[in-house]
Design an enzyme around this catalytic site. Structure first.
Site, short mmCIF file in Angstrom:
data_model
loop_
_atom_site.label_atom_id
_atom_site.label_comp_id
_atom_site.label_asym_id
_atom_site.label_seq_id
_atom_site.Cartn_x
_atom_site.Cartn_y
_atom_site.Cartn_z
N ASP A 66 0.88 -1.17 0.00
CA ASP A 66 0.00 0.00 0.00
C ASP A 66 0.91 1.22 0.00
O ASP A 66 1.58 1.52 0.99
CB ASP A 66 -0.88 -0.01 1.25
CG ASP A 66 -1.71 1.25 1.36
OD1 ASP A 66 -1.62 2.12 0.48
OD2 ASP A 66 -2.46 1.37 2.36
N ASN A 93 4.84 6.03 -10.34
CA ASN A 93 3.75 6.05 -11.32
C ASN A 93 2.37 5.83 -10.69
O ASN A 93 1.38 6.36 -11.19
CB ASN A 93 4.02 4.97 -12.38
CG ASN A 93 2.79 4.71 -13.22
OD1 ASN A 93 2.40 5.53 -14.05
ND2 ASN A 93 2.14 3.58 -13.01
N TYR A 159 -6.75 15.82 -7.12
CA TYR A 159 -5.81 15.33 -8.14
C TYR A 159 -4.89 16.44 -8.64
O TYR A 159 -3.66 16.28 -8.66
CB TYR A 159 -6.61 14.73 -9.30
CG TYR A 159 -5.79 14.06 -10.36
CD1 TYR A 159 -5.13 12.86 -10.11
CD2 TYR A 159 -5.68 14.61 -11.65
CE1 TYR A 159 -4.38 12.23 -11.10
CE2 TYR A 159 -4.95 13.99 -12.64
CZ TYR A 159 -4.30 12.80 -12.37
OH TYR A 159 -3.55 12.18 -13.34
N LYS A 163 -0.85 16.67 -8.04
CA LYS A 163 0.09 16.66 -9.17
C LYS A 163 0.94 17.93 -9.18
O LYS A 163 2.14 17.88 -9.48
CB LYS A 163 -0.67 16.49 -10.49
CG LYS A 163 -1.36 15.13 -10.63
CD LYS A 163 -0.36 13.97 -10.52
CE LYS A 163 -0.99 12.62 -10.83
NZ LYS A 163 -0.04 11.51 -10.76
C1 BGC Z 1 -5.95 11.84 -16.10
C2 BGC Z 1 -6.88 11.32 -17.17
C3 BGC Z 1 -7.28 12.46 -18.10
C4 BGC Z 1 -6.06 13.21 -18.60
C5 BGC Z 1 -6.43 14.43 -19.45
C6 BGC Z 1 -4.80 12.54 -16.73
O1 BGC Z 1 -3.93 13.02 -15.78
O2 BGC Z 1 -5.50 10.76 -15.31
O3 BGC Z 1 -8.03 10.75 -16.58
O4 BGC Z 1 -7.98 11.93 -19.23
O5 BGC Z 1 -5.27 13.62 -17.51
O6 BGC Z 1 -7.35 15.24 -18.82
#
Ligand code: BGC
Length: 261
Positions: A66, A93, A159, A163
């Protein structure tokens, strides 16, 4: 002839049982690296990847952990060291988009989960890998961010925040380790056809909308990202550290501006 040569290198690819990670694991093995195929839950997928690598004459083994659990990550990296005597290449990744949810209507637990997997996980892996890399003054960490380290994405604030955070972690860690023989780079994939965005590419209208956001007008293939990882992990990229390379078919160059402005 210039070739990507990773012989005598040990690589760990997190989240390598499917998606982008399986392609990265196979490509690094093709270049000669011994590859630790990490998986969270998909044991069958990981074993399939290991088998494919071995059938092609490469060296690989599956490891589960995990990634969001610091103790489990210590064991994971320790296991790789035990198996092959070190670690030269870490590809962070493993990641997840998380569910679409607007802030205020969302569940903080889910936000925290995305941060744990997408940001804390790479940090835990890096902090375990660095002492091993330092020993030989040789190591490369490739952090897989996303075009969403740059592009905001409604409903996916965990997200995008993870990132963007991983991008700054990349730069800071690169600065910290540059004089110890370690390079730290990030790649920012755009829309690559994997299970993570299957809901989009399996719906013709959603796919058309996504294709319009990409200058090349098509989704990428996992191999097109994996090849870049192999290059960055190799000595061909010996003078690259602390930066993000977009692998996005031109998503970040505003295809809308082909018209008007
Ligand atoms: C996401 C995808 C998405 C892409 C473009 C990626 O970082 O994981 O789900 O399609 O970005 O938006």
């Amino acid at each position: 002839m210039i070739t990507i040569d990773l012989q005598d290198r040990v690589a760990l690819v997190t989240g390598a049982s499917g998606g982008l990670g399986q392609a990265m694991a196979k490509t690094l093995a093709q270049a000669g690296a011994k590859v630790a195929v990490h998986y969270g839950k998909d044991q069958d997928g990981a074993h399939r990847v290991v088998q494919e690598i071995q059938q092609a004459g490469g060296v690989a083994a599956a490891f589960s952990a995990d990634i969001a659990d610091p103790g489990a990550v210590v064991k994971l990296v320790g296991g790789v060291e035990k198996q092959w005597g070190g670690l030269d290449i870490l590809v962070n990744n493993a990641g997840m988009d998380g569910p679409r949810a607007e802030v205020g209507k969302d569940d903080p637990k889910l936000w925290e989960k995305v941060i744990a997997v997408d940001l804390l996980g790479p940090y835990y892996c890096a902090r375990s890998a660095i002492p091993l890399m330092e020993k030989h003054r040789r190591g490369v960490i490739v952090n897989v961010t996303s075009v969403h380290e740059f592009i905001p994405w409604e409903g996916f604030s965990a997200y995008t925040s993870a990132k963007a955070g991983l991008s700054m972690f990349t730069k800071t860690l690169a600065q910290e380790t540059a004089n110890r023989g370690i390079r730290v780079v990030a790649i920012a994939p755009g829309a690559i056809q994997t299970p993570i965005n299957q809901n989009v590419w399996s719906d013709p209208q959603a796919l058309q909308d996504l294709d319009r956001k990409i200058s090349m007008g098509r989704l990428g293939k996992p191999e097109e990202v994996a090849q870049v990882v192999a290059f960055l992990a190799s000595d061909l990229a010996s003078y690259i550290t602390g930066t993000t390379l977009a692998v996005d078919g031109g998503m970040l160059i505003y295809p809308d501006f082909r018209h008007g402005g």
